[in-house]
Design a protein around this motif. Structure first.
Motif, mmCIF file in Angstrom:
data_model
loop_
_atom_site.group_PDB
_atom_site.id
_atom_site.type_symbol
_atom_site.label_atom_id
_atom_site.label_comp_id
_atom_site.label_asym_id
_atom_site.label_seq_id
_atom_site.Cartn_x
_atom_site.Cartn_y
_atom_site.Cartn_z
ATOM 1 N N UNK A 1 0.865 -1.182 0.000
ATOM 2 C CA UNK A 1 0.000 0.000 0.000
ATOM 3 C C UNK A 1 0.900 1.230 0.000
ATOM 4 N N UNK A 2 0.574 2.195 -0.869
ATOM 5 C CA UNK A 2 1.391 3.410 -1.003
ATOM 6 C C UNK A 2 1.010 4.474 0.044
ATOM 7 N N UNK A 3 1.805 5.542 0.104
ATOM 8 C CA UNK A 3 1.456 6.737 0.871
ATOM 9 C C UNK A 3 2.065 6.805 2.260
ATOM 10 N N UNK A 4 2.402 8.044 2.702
ATOM 11 C CA UNK A 4 2.915 8.198 4.071
ATOM 12 C C UNK A 4 2.459 9.473 4.767
ATOM 13 N N UNK A 5 1.900 10.441 4.031
ATOM 14 C CA UNK A 5 1.442 11.673 4.697
ATOM 15 C C UNK A 5 -0.018 11.461 5.084
ATOM 16 N N UNK A 6 -0.325 11.661 6.367
ATOM 17 C CA UNK A 6 -1.647 11.219 6.831
ATOM 18 C C UNK A 6 -2.136 11.972 8.059
ATOM 19 N N UNK A 7 -3.455 12.036 8.181
ATOM 20 C CA UNK A 7 -4.113 12.425 9.436
ATOM 21 C C UNK A 7 -5.316 11.506 9.596
ATOM 22 N N UNK A 8 -5.573 11.091 10.830
ATOM 23 C CA UNK A 8 -6.704 10.191 11.040
ATOM 24 C C UNK A 8 -7.024 10.010 12.503
ATOM 25 N N UNK A 9 -8.052 9.201 12.756
ATOM 26 C CA UNK A 9 -8.504 8.949 14.124
ATOM 27 C C UNK A 9 -8.070 7.553 14.572
ATOM 28 N N UNK A 10 -7.556 7.479 15.799
ATOM 29 C CA UNK A 10 -7.152 6.177 16.347
ATOM 30 C C UNK A 10 -8.416 5.348 16.618
ATOM 31 N N UNK A 11 -8.440 4.124 16.068
ATOM 32 C CA UNK A 11 -9.597 3.278 16.377
ATOM 33 C C UNK A 11 -9.208 2.031 17.168
ATOM 34 N N UNK A 12 -7.910 1.709 17.208
ATOM 35 C CA UNK A 12 -7.468 0.550 17.992
ATOM 36 C C UNK A 12 -5.993 0.734 18.343
ATOM 37 N N UNK A 13 -5.609 0.376 19.577
ATOM 38 C CA UNK A 13 -4.187 0.460 19.930
ATOM 39 C C UNK A 13 -3.681 -0.900 20.396
ATOM 40 N N UNK A 14 -2.405 -1.193 20.113
ATOM 41 C CA UNK A 14 -1.781 -2.442 20.547
ATOM 42 C C UNK A 14 -1.648 -2.490 22.059
ATOM 43 N N UNK A 15 -1.410 -3.695 22.586
ATOM 44 C CA UNK A 15 -1.433 -3.906 24.046
ATOM 45 C C UNK A 15 -0.394 -3.086 24.796
ATOM 46 N N UNK A 16 0.743 -2.749 24.158
ATOM 47 C CA UNK A 16 1.793 -2.003 24.869
ATOM 48 C C UNK A 16 1.787 -0.499 24.558
ATOM 49 N N UNK A 17 0.850 -0.050 23.736
ATOM 50 C CA UNK A 17 0.857 1.360 23.321
ATOM 51 C C UNK A 17 0.415 2.281 24.462
ATOM 52 N N UNK A 18 1.220 3.319 24.712
ATOM 53 C CA UNK A 18 0.886 4.275 25.778
ATOM 54 C C UNK A 18 0.695 5.695 25.268
ATOM 55 N N UNK A 19 1.283 5.984 24.106
ATOM 56 C CA UNK A 19 1.347 7.365 23.620
ATOM 57 C C UNK A 19 -0.013 7.928 23.231
ATOM 58 N N UNK A 20 -0.887 7.101 22.662
ATOM 59 C CA UNK A 20 -2.201 7.573 22.208
ATOM 60 C C UNK A 20 -3.276 6.576 22.610
ATOM 61 N N UNK A 21 -4.517 7.048 22.558
ATOM 62 C CA UNK A 21 -5.629 6.155 22.880
ATOM 63 C C UNK A 21 -6.720 6.269 21.817
ATOM 64 N N UNK A 22 -7.650 5.339 21.878
ATOM 65 C CA UNK A 22 -8.757 5.320 20.929
ATOM 66 C C UNK A 22 -9.440 6.682 20.902
#
Ligand code: NAD
Ligand code: ZN
Length: 346
Positions: A64-85
């Motif tokens: 899948x192409x592309x790298x410039x992005x903005x979006x909403x978090x809908x799921x985070x991995x078990x160790x993720x602390x920086x952001x939330x849903x």
């Protein structure tokens, strides 16, 4: 949630790409799934589309192409602390290894084992995308989604202009492609007194004025060094931001700088080129700085702060918006050069 999404996929090692249905990806413990709200086309996406030598050396289709992005978090991995849903996010695109000398000394943006989003792993031209926790950037929700998507090239422009210490100074910007155009706005925001832009493309010369250039010239029609002499006199400019990669612009951009001045080089020349180091750099005692990526994350703090407080106007640089499925129209505009930033909406 559904399990299929639309994405722009570089399917085969040849010219082009396809808009197709693929599985929504699963995330690992240190990854984040976002619903993409806005994405933008970068010159490197166009190179991947065209399948140039660099793309052939770096991309393994299908991807899948592309790298410039903005979006909403809908799921985070078990160790993720920086952001939330529910958080509104963007992403750095340099994926650092975390253990090389550069990573260990606070220079993750020049990691020696760097991977790149949309180059070495699936990108963001899709309805949903996977981001790495090390790269995710929590964006102020008040920021317009399209501006949020171009924070990454805004960061390139900020890092190019910052070393120039431009407040009250005379500035030359060579190349008004999407990043050069953004750099004009950054130089203005940082207080440059007088900005000359050099750009062969007429559409982009006109846009340069809208971004805040004081003077704009076509280097094919006029001698850039004579234009510098006319506008700034014998002194020359205090700072050149080289944003074209063209050998003539690099050489003239360096020559245009006053002794003791500063040059930032962001543009990437296709080949090696020769410079008069003795006369144009050493005896002039100028500082030449190579620029790559964005500082992680001091540059992002500046970008976010400027946008949140409406201290920079990026509206003119967003020249086209279209649905993701119409990406081929966007690639054609990139080919012709009659565009600033092109936004793709899933
Ligand atoms: P771009 O190719 O769209 O823009 C380059 C612009 O330079 C074009 O508008 C072109 O018409 C103009 N140009 C060509 N010849 C010129 C000349 N002689 N004098 C003045 N201008 C001339 O690219 P972009 O996406 O805006 O990026 C700018 C440059 O920075 C490119 O070379 C790109 O590869 C490079 N880049 C580097 C980094 C990095 O991290 N170092 C990141 C992004 C882009
Ligand atoms: Zn590293």
């Amino acid at each position: 949630m559904k399990n299929k999404m639309h994405a722009i996929v570089k399917e085969k090692p040849e010219y082009g790409a396809v808009y197709k249905e693929v599985e929504i990806p699963e995330i690992g413990p240190e990854q984040i799934l976002i619903q993409v709200k806005s994405t933008s086309i970068c010159g490197s996406d166009f190179h991947i589309y065209k399948w140039n030598k660099w793309a052939q050396d770096n991309i393994e289709p299908p991807q899948i192409m592309g790298h410039e992005v903005a979006g909403d978090v809908i799921e985070v991995g078990s160790r993720v602390q920086k952001v939330k849903k529910g958080d509104f996010v963007s992403s750095e695109t340099h994926i650092p290894c975390g253990h090389c000398y550069q990573c260990e000394t606070g220079q993750e943006h020049i990691c020696r084992n760097m991977k790149i989003l949309g180059v070495h792993q699936d990108g963001v031209f899709a309805e949903y995308a996977v981001l790495e926790e090390v790269d995710v950037w929590k964006t102020d929700p008040s920021i317009n989604k399209d501006f949020a998507s171009i924070q990454e090239p805004l960061g390139n422009a900020i890092d190019t202009i910052l070393p120039g210490e431009v407040a009250g100074k005379d500035v030359l910007i060579t190349g008004a492609g999407p990043v050069g155009l953004i750099a004009i706005a950054v130089a203005n925001t940082f207080g440059a007194a007088n900005i000359l832009v050099s750009e062969p493309n007429e559409y982009r010369r006109n846009l340069s004025y809208e971004m805040g250039a004081d003077h704009v010239v076509n280097p094919i029609e006029v001698n850039l060094l004579e234009a510098v002499q006319d506008i700034f006199g014998n002194k020359g400019v205090d700072f050149t931001a080289e944003m074209s990669g063209h050998p003539d612009a690099i050489r003239d951009g360096i020559k245009a700088v006053t002794p003791g001045g500063i040059v930032s080089l962001l543009g990437l020349p296709d080949d090696k080129l020769s410079l008069d180091l003795t006369n144009d750099i050493i005896f002039k005692n100028i500082k030449v700085v190579g620029i790559t990526g964005r500082k992680m994350f001091s540059t992002w703090h500046i970008a976010n702060n400027l946008l949140k407080n409406e201290k920079i106007n990026l509206s003119p640089v967003i020249t086209h918006k279209m649905p993701l499925k119409d990406f081929e129209k966007g690639m054609k505009l990139m080919e012709e050069g009659n565009c600033g930033k092109i936004i793709l909406k899933p």
